[in-house]
Every structure is written in structure tokens, then in C-alpha cells.
Design a protein around this motif. Structure first.
Motif, short mmCIF file in Angstrom:
data_model
loop_
_atom_site.label_atom_id
_atom_site.label_comp_id
_atom_site.label_asym_id
_atom_site.label_seq_id
_atom_site.Cartn_x
_atom_site.Cartn_y
_atom_site.Cartn_z
N ILE A 261 48.32 36.73 29.47
CA ILE A 261 48.79 37.89 30.20
C ILE A 261 48.22 37.95 31.46
O ILE A 261 48.88 38.20 32.63
CB ILE A 261 48.13 39.11 29.18
CG1 ILE A 261 48.77 39.15 27.64
CG2 ILE A 261 48.38 40.54 29.90
CD1 ILE A 261 48.28 39.91 26.78
N LEU A 265 50.36 38.67 34.81
CA LEU A 265 50.31 40.12 35.13
C LEU A 265 50.51 39.87 36.90
O LEU A 265 51.16 40.78 37.42
CB LEU A 265 48.94 40.60 34.75
CG LEU A 265 49.16 42.29 34.66
CD1 LEU A 265 50.24 42.59 33.79
CD2 LEU A 265 47.82 42.76 34.08
N ARG A 276 47.32 46.86 42.19
CA ARG A 276 47.16 45.96 41.31
C ARG A 276 45.84 45.96 40.45
O ARG A 276 45.44 45.92 39.33
CB ARG A 276 47.42 44.42 41.73
CG ARG A 276 47.83 43.44 40.87
CD ARG A 276 48.38 42.23 41.23
NE ARG A 276 47.93 41.53 42.17
CZ ARG A 276 48.40 40.67 42.98
NH1 ARG A 276 49.50 40.34 42.93
NH2 ARG A 276 47.45 39.86 43.86
N TYR A 280 44.72 46.83 36.69
CA TYR A 280 44.06 45.98 35.84
C TYR A 280 42.86 46.71 35.34
O TYR A 280 42.38 46.74 34.24
CB TYR A 280 43.23 44.83 36.61
CG TYR A 280 44.29 43.74 37.15
CD1 TYR A 280 45.32 43.73 36.81
CD2 TYR A 280 43.75 42.96 38.30
CE1 TYR A 280 46.17 42.76 37.23
CE2 TYR A 280 44.49 41.95 38.55
CZ TYR A 280 45.79 41.68 38.03
OH TYR A 280 46.79 40.63 38.38
#
Length: 323
Positions: A261, A265, A276, A280
């Protein structure tokens, strides 16, 4: 077919598998309850050892990568013996500091080319391509070019290594060594009282984790052709830990899912690259609130086992009831 075998997609697949190996490396130390952040340091030792042996000594790649793993394992002996006396956050800080010390040493060494890093590292894909040409496949096979064929071969090799490590981890879990790891993780003091040599077993977990991380480092060096000190910074250490935090650190499948993942991502979120880090952070906060054990736990596996394999689920339930 050409679109599916795009070099970009193939390289992402390689990164997923290398990160899966790194995720497995931290699983071994977590199996004894040790929170180690030194895997980025072990990875850097494996990467630089393998790169230097191929660049300076001309050692074949298939020997240089295991040598990188052994070098990381040797370094683990130096840090591991005092570190096993520490627990929890103290061990995490000590191993994180170790990783930074390794990075600073690499940064200041002439042979590692300092901050510029090492470039022109022999490519794993190019080596495979030469072998394929020697086998008469220089023009490709079935419409697939030799470059695509060599990249697919590298992916197959990495996948085989991941499968082997999963098999090893599953066998280890049900062995005497695995039971000792589990006892130490559940209650180290109780395990010591019942005769388990906790220091020895914790060191063994540390060595196995370091060796696997060193192998991953060597493979990463020969897949990317370039390594630098920045590749193994504090961020890399935290990223490896996140593989287990997101996926779950109690079962081998957790860090593998987490690494998959977290590798995909950044590619999926390229359109919102500025946000981003925020995304996260949000995902991890949600995880800590609703799934602190990670996406995959032993209960998750038992649930799906009972759904997909009812007979196996009944057998497992009976075994647990008898136990």
C-alpha cells in the motif's frame, strides 16, 4: 501488451517486492517484541557492500548481494549485543541513532563517494538480459522485447525470494524458535523464568532481521543503479516501521500488505503531491483510532479462514478449544 509491460509499471512492481522484503525484515524483530528502527541502517550496509564489491572488486552480483546481507548481519552483532538489553522506546531510539551513525559514516567516507553516492552500479536487469541473450533470446520472445523479458525475470526472482521468506517465517512461527520468540513477545520476564534464553533468542531475531534488510539493500542498489546517503535517512527507517504499523506486525502478511500500500500510494497520489504527507498522516491517525493492530491480525486471518475454508476453520477452532 506494451502498455502493460511499461518499464514504469515493471519498476514499481520491483519496488513493491523489495519493500515487501524490508517489511518481512522488521517482522522478525517485532516477533520478539523488539521495536527496532535500525533496518534502514542495515539496508544501507547491504546496499553499499554489494555495490562496492561489484564496482571495485568485480565480484559477481549473485555473490555480492548475499555478502551485503552478511555484512549487515555482522554489524547487527555489534549493535545487537548491547541493544538487546534495552526495551520499547529506548531500543527504538538506540537503533534509530545507530542508523544515523551509519549514514553519517557513509557520508564522510571516500570509498562511498560521500554525499554524491555511488552511480553506475551493475544492473540486475542488465545481467539477466545478458544471460537471456546468451540463451538465444536476444530478440525477445513472443512479441516481448528482451528488455521487458529481463525485467519480468527480475520480478520473478524477487517474487520467489518473497515467497521463500514467507515460507520461512511461517515455518519459523510453528518451530521451537518461533515459540520462544512468541513467549518473549508475550512476557519477557515470564519467558526468562521458564528457562528461555531471552538474550540469545532476541539476538537471533535481530540477526535474521538485519540479514534480510541487508539483502533488500543489495537488491535495491542493483535495481536502481544508484545509492546515496539520503536513501537511508531517518525517513526510510520510519517508512519501514510504517509497513508493519499499517499492515499489522503480528502476522507475516501484515508488513507485506503495508509495504504494498505504501509503495503504491505515492504513485496514486501524484496528482495531489502537495497534500501527500497530510494524507499519510490522516490515514495513520485513523488507523491508530480504529485499527491499532493494523489491517491484518490473527483474528482477521481466522475470520477469512472460517469463511473460505470452513473445514480448516473448524479444525483450528477444535485445536484451540483442546489447547
Amino acid at each position: 501488451m506494451d502498455q502493460l509491460l511499461n518499464p514504469y509499471y515493471l519498476q514499481i512492481a520491483m519496488f513493491i517486492l523489495i519493500n515487501a522484503i524490508l517489511g518481512i525484515s522488521i517482522y522478525f524483530t517485532l516477533a520478539t517484541g523488539q521495536l527496532s528502527l535500525g533496518n534502514a541502517g542495515f539496508m544501507s550496509v547491504g546496499a553499499y557492500t554489494s555495490a562496492l564489491l561489484t564496482l571495485k572488486a568485480g565480484l559477481p552480483l549473485f555473490l555480492a548481494v548475499p555478502a551485503g546481507g552478511l555484512a549487515a548481519c555482522l554489524l547487527a552483532a555489534i549493535i545487537g549485543i548491547p541493544a538487546t538489553r534495552l526495551q520499547g522506546i529506548y531500543l527504538a531510539i538506540a537503533t534509530l541513532g545507530f542508523g544515523e551513525v551509519v549514514r553519517v559514516i557513509i557520508l564522510n567516507m571516500k570509498i562511498t563517494n560521500g554525499a554524491l553516492g555511488l552511480s553506475g552500479i551493475p544492473s540486475l536487469s542488465a545481467q539477466v538480459s545478458k544471460q537471456l541473450s546468451a540463451m538465444g533470446l536476444g530478440n525477445g520472445l513472443g512479441g516481448i522485447s528482451v528488455q521487458q523479458l529481463s525485467n519480468l525475470s527480475v520480478i520473478a526472482l524477487l517474487a520467489l525470494l518473497v515467497v521463500f521468506l514467507i515460507f520461512f517465517a511461517l515455518r519459523l512461527r510453528h518451530s521451537r524458535l518461533g515459540r520462544a520468540f512468541a513467549a518473549i513477545k508475550d512476557d519477557e520476564h515470564a519467558a526468562e523464568v521458564t528457562g528461555v534464553d531471552t538474550v540469545r533468542y532476541k539476538l537471533m531475531a535481530f540477526f535474521i532481521g538485519a540479514f534480510v534488510a541487508g539483502i533488500a539493500g543489495g537488491l535495491a542498489a542493483h535495481v536502481t543503479f544508484y545509492i546515496g546517503p539520503k536513501d537511508f535517512s531517518y525517513h526510510r527507517a520510519v517508512e519501514i516501521l510504517l509497513f508493519a504499523v499499517l499492515g499489522g506486525g503480528n502476522v507475516i502478511w501484515g508488513p507485506i500488505l503495508g509495504s504494498t500500500i505504501l509503495t503504491l500510494l505515492p504513485e496514486v497520489l501524484r496528482a495531489v503531491a502537495d497534500y501527500r504527507e497530510m494524507i499519510y498522516g490522516g490515514i495513520l491517525v485513523v488507523m491508530m483510532i480504529f485499527r491499532p493492530q493494523g489491517l491484518i491480525s490473527e483474528e482477521t486471518l481466522r475470520f477469512w479462514q472460517s469463511k473460505l475454508l470452513p473445514a480448516a476453520g473448524q479444525s483450528e477452532k477444535a485445536r484451540r478449544s483442546a489447547g
